[in-house]
Design an enzyme around this catalytic site. Structure first.
Site, PDB file in Angstrom:
ATOM      1  CG  HIS A 136      -0.455   0.278   2.502  1.00 27.82           C
ATOM      2  ND1 HIS A 136      -0.172  -0.704   3.420  1.00 27.82           N
ATOM      3  CD2 HIS A 136      -0.135   1.447   3.123  1.00 27.82           C
ATOM      4  CE1 HIS A 136       0.279  -0.164   4.539  1.00 27.82           C
ATOM      5  NE2 HIS A 136       0.318   1.153   4.377  1.00 27.82           N
ATOM      6  CG  ASP A 139      -0.156  -4.068   2.636  1.00 27.84           C
ATOM      7  OD1 ASP A 139      -0.002  -3.586   1.489  1.00 27.84           O
ATOM      8  OD2 ASP A 139      -0.267  -3.377   3.655  1.00 27.84           O
ATOM      9  N   GLY A 196       3.384   6.705   8.089  1.00 27.12           N
ATOM     10  CA  GLY A 196       4.767   6.881   7.659  1.00 27.12           C
ATOM     11  C   GLY A 196       5.658   5.755   8.131  1.00 27.12           C
ATOM     12  CG  ASN A 197       6.355   4.098  12.137  1.00 25.86           C
ATOM     13  OD1 ASN A 197       5.848   4.833  12.976  1.00 25.86           O
ATOM     14  ND2 ASN A 197       7.659   3.834  12.123  1.00 25.86           N
ATOM     15  CB  SER A 198       3.239   1.988   6.019  1.00 21.55           C
ATOM     16  OG  SER A 198       1.988   2.002   6.630  1.00 21.55           O
TER      17      SER A 198
END
Length: 477
Positions: A120, A150, A225-227
Site C-alpha cells: 500500500h 500487503d 509513515g511507519n508503513s
C-alpha cells in the site's frame, strides 16, 4: 499507514499426537528451495541470550538496525472531470489535474539494493524514490507486489548497502521487547519501543482474493509513515514489517500490527526469483471455532479450525479431508485459528508435502497432502499480470482456484489502479471483468482493444470485490 477498527476474541489450545503422525510427517516433509538471492540470517543466540529480557537500553539494537531502514517517497498522477464528466470529455480523453505524493518506510534486504516495503506504500505510484539514512537518494523500480500479504519489493541501483539481519518470528513471544523503526509523520529515522502484545492477529484489513493475515501486535508507537518499516527484537534482528494501526484518530493509540518476518522472507524471495509469489494451496476453506460454532459441535475440545468447504479436485480432497473435519495441526504445529492456519501455509511452496492432524467425529487421525499452486499443479507459476497504460491498471487472468471459487470459465481482475479509463469508469479495485459487450476477452491485449475500439454503448459485466455480480454501462465516442 492503514487504519482499522476491528477487535475479536481468540481461542488457543495446544494439542499433542503420537508416533503414527510423527512417522508420516517425516515421510512427507519437503526441503526448502534454493534462493537466487540470499538474505542475512540471524542466529538463535546473540547479544542477549533471552530475547524477551530488556537490556539496559536499546541503543545497540537501534544502532544495528537503523542503517537498514529507508525513507520512501512516491508520486502519483490522477485525472478526472467535473460532475458531468461524460458531457465534456471524450471517453478516452485524459485531463491531468494534479499530483499526489505520499511517504512511507522500507527495509534493505540485500547489499545490492533489494528493499521490502508495504504494497500500500507503492500502490498506484508512478514514481518511487528511496532515501537512504546517509541522505543519498535513488529512483526505485517496483520488482513485484503481493496484495495478499500487503508486501512489495523494490530495487535501487546501489552497492555496499547494509542489509538487515533476519530473525525468526516463530520464536517471538507475547511480552518480548521490540523496536519499531521508520519515518512516521515525516520524522525521519525514528525509533520507538514496546512489547509484543499478541500474535496471529487477523484484523480483516488486507483486501485481496486470498488474504493472509497473521499479524504481530505491538504497543510500540507506530504512526502514518511507519508503513513498511522494521519491527526488530532486542538484538536488532528483523521480526516483522510494520503495516497497520488500530486508531479512531488516524494516529497511534496503542495498537500496531506487523507482518511476521517468516512470511516476509518467503514472499520477498519469491518476488525476486519469480516476479510473483509461489503460493501453496490446500484447497480447503476453514473457519475460526468461535462461541456460536462451538455450541454446534458435540466435542468438548474446541481447538483447531473448522473445515467449512473442500474444493473439488484440490489437494485437500485428494488427501481425504472432508467438510466438518477439524484441523488440529499442520506438520506438528498447532493451528488454533484461521490466521495461524493461513500463516503455516504461507511458508510452504507448491509441491511441498505435509501432514494434517484432524479430528473427525471425535477421533483423531493424520492425513498426508501435497500442496498445489493456483492452477492445481506443483510447478512454478509465472507472473501473468500485464499493465495497461490506456486502462491505467494491472490486468491479471483468474487462476484455476479463483475460477472455481467464483464459478466462471474466465475473467480478468483489475488492480493497482492509476490514471486511466478504468479509474474514470469508477470500477473498484479488484473488480473482475467477465465480458465487454458480451464478448469474452482471452488476452489482456484483446480486452484493451475491445474497450478502445468501442464507439457507442459499452457494457462491462463482472464480479465486484464482495463477490456480487455487477454490470456497468458507459457511452464512448
Amino acid at each position: 499507514m492503514k487504519k482499522l477498527k476491528f477487535w475479536g476474541p481468540w481461542l488457543g489450545l495446544s494439542l499433542v499426537f503420537g508416533m503414527a503422525g510423527a512417522w508420516l510427517m517425516q515421510q512427507w516433509q519437503a526441503g526448502a528451495p534454493t534462493r537466487a538471492v540470499q538474505f542475512v540470517e540471524g542466529g538463535a543466540q546473540g547479544r542477549f541470550a533471552n530475547l524477551g529480557s530488556a537490556p539496559q537500553n536499546f541503543a545497540q539494537a537501534a544502532e544495528d538496525a537503523s542503517p537498514s531502514v529507508v525513507f520512501i517517497k512516491t508520486l502519483s498522477q490522477y485525472g478526472g472531470g467535473g460532475d458531468d464528466y461524460w458531457s465534456y470529455w471524450d471517453f478516452f480523453g485524459y485531463q491531468r489535474r494534479g499530483q499526489v505524493s505520499s511517504a512511507g518506510s522500507g527495509v534493505i534486504m540485500t547489499a545490492d539494493g533489494y528493499i521490502v516495503t508495504n504494497n500500500h506504500v507503492v500502490e498506484r505510484a508512478d514514481q518511487v524514490e528511496v532515501v537512504l539514512p546517509n541522505k543519498h537518494s535513488y529512483p526505485a523500480k517496483i520488482i513485484g507486489t503481493d496484495p495478499s500479504t500487503d508486501l512489495a519489493v523494490l530495487k535501487i541501483e546501489a552497492k555496499g548497502l547494509k542489509p538487515i539481519t533476519l530473525g525468526n518470528s516463530d520464536q517471538v513471544r507475547t511480552g518480548d521487547w521490540v523496536l519499531a523503526l521508520g519515518n512516521p509523520l515525516n520524522l525521519k529515522s525514528t525509533v520507538t519501543a514496546g512489547i509484543v502484545s499478541a500474535k496471529g492477529r487477523n484484523i480483516n484489513i488486507v483486501k485481496s482474493q486470498f488474504p493472509i493475515e497473521s499479524f504481530i501486535q505491538t504497543d510500540a508507537a507506530i504512526n502514518p509513515g511507519n508503513s513498511g518499516g522494521a519491527l526488530v527484537d532486542v538484538q536488532g534482528q528483523l521480526v516483522g514489517i510494520n503495516t497497520a494501526i488500530a486508531t479512531k484518530t488516524g494516529a497511534y493509540q496503542g495498537y500496531g500490527f506487523a507482518i511476521p518476518v517468516n512470511i516476509v522472507r518467503k514472499v520477498i524471495g519469491d518476488l525476486i526469483d519469480h516476479g510473483t509469489v509461489q503460493r501453496a494451496f490446500l484447497g480447503a476453506e476453514v473457519l475460526d471455532i468461535d462461541a456460536s460454532l462451538a455450541d454446534k459441535l458435540v466435542d468438548e475440545d474446541y481447538g483447531g479450525v473448522y473445515v467449512f468447504r473442500v474444493d473439488a479436485g484440490s489437494a485437500a480432497e485428494a488427501a481425504g479431508l472432508r467438510a466438518d473435519d477439524i484441523i488440529l495441526e499442520l506438520d506438528g504445529v498447532a493451528v488454533d485459528s484461521k490466521a495461524a492456519f493461513e500463516e503455516q501455509l504461507a511458508y510452504r511452496n507448491p509441491g511441498d508435502k505435509l501432514v494434517l492432524h484432524i479430528k473427525r467425529k471425535g477421533s483423531t487421525q493424520p492425513l498426508a497432502a501435497q500442496l498445489t499452486n493456483s492452477e492445481g499443479t506443483t510447478g512454478v507459476i509465472k507472473n501473468r499480470t500485464a499493465y495497461s497504460e490506456l486502462l491505467g491498471c494491472d490486468l491479471s487472468p483468474l487462476s484455476k482456484v479463483e475460477r472455481s471459487r467464483l464459478g466462471v470459465d474466465q475473467g480478468w481482475r483489475v488492480s493497482n489502479l492509476r490514471s486511466g479509463v478504468v479509474s474514470r469508469m469508477g470500477l473498484p479495485e479488484g473488480f473482475v471483468i467477465l465480458s465487454i459487450n458480451r464478448e469474452v476477452p482471452e488476452t489482456a491485449q484483446q480486452l484493451e482493444d475491445l474497450i478502445k475500439g468501442t464507439r457507442g454503448r459499452l457494457i462491462l459485466e463482472g464480479i465486484n470485490p464482495n463477490g456480487s455480480r455487477g454490470t456497468y454501462s458507459f457511452y464512448s465516442y
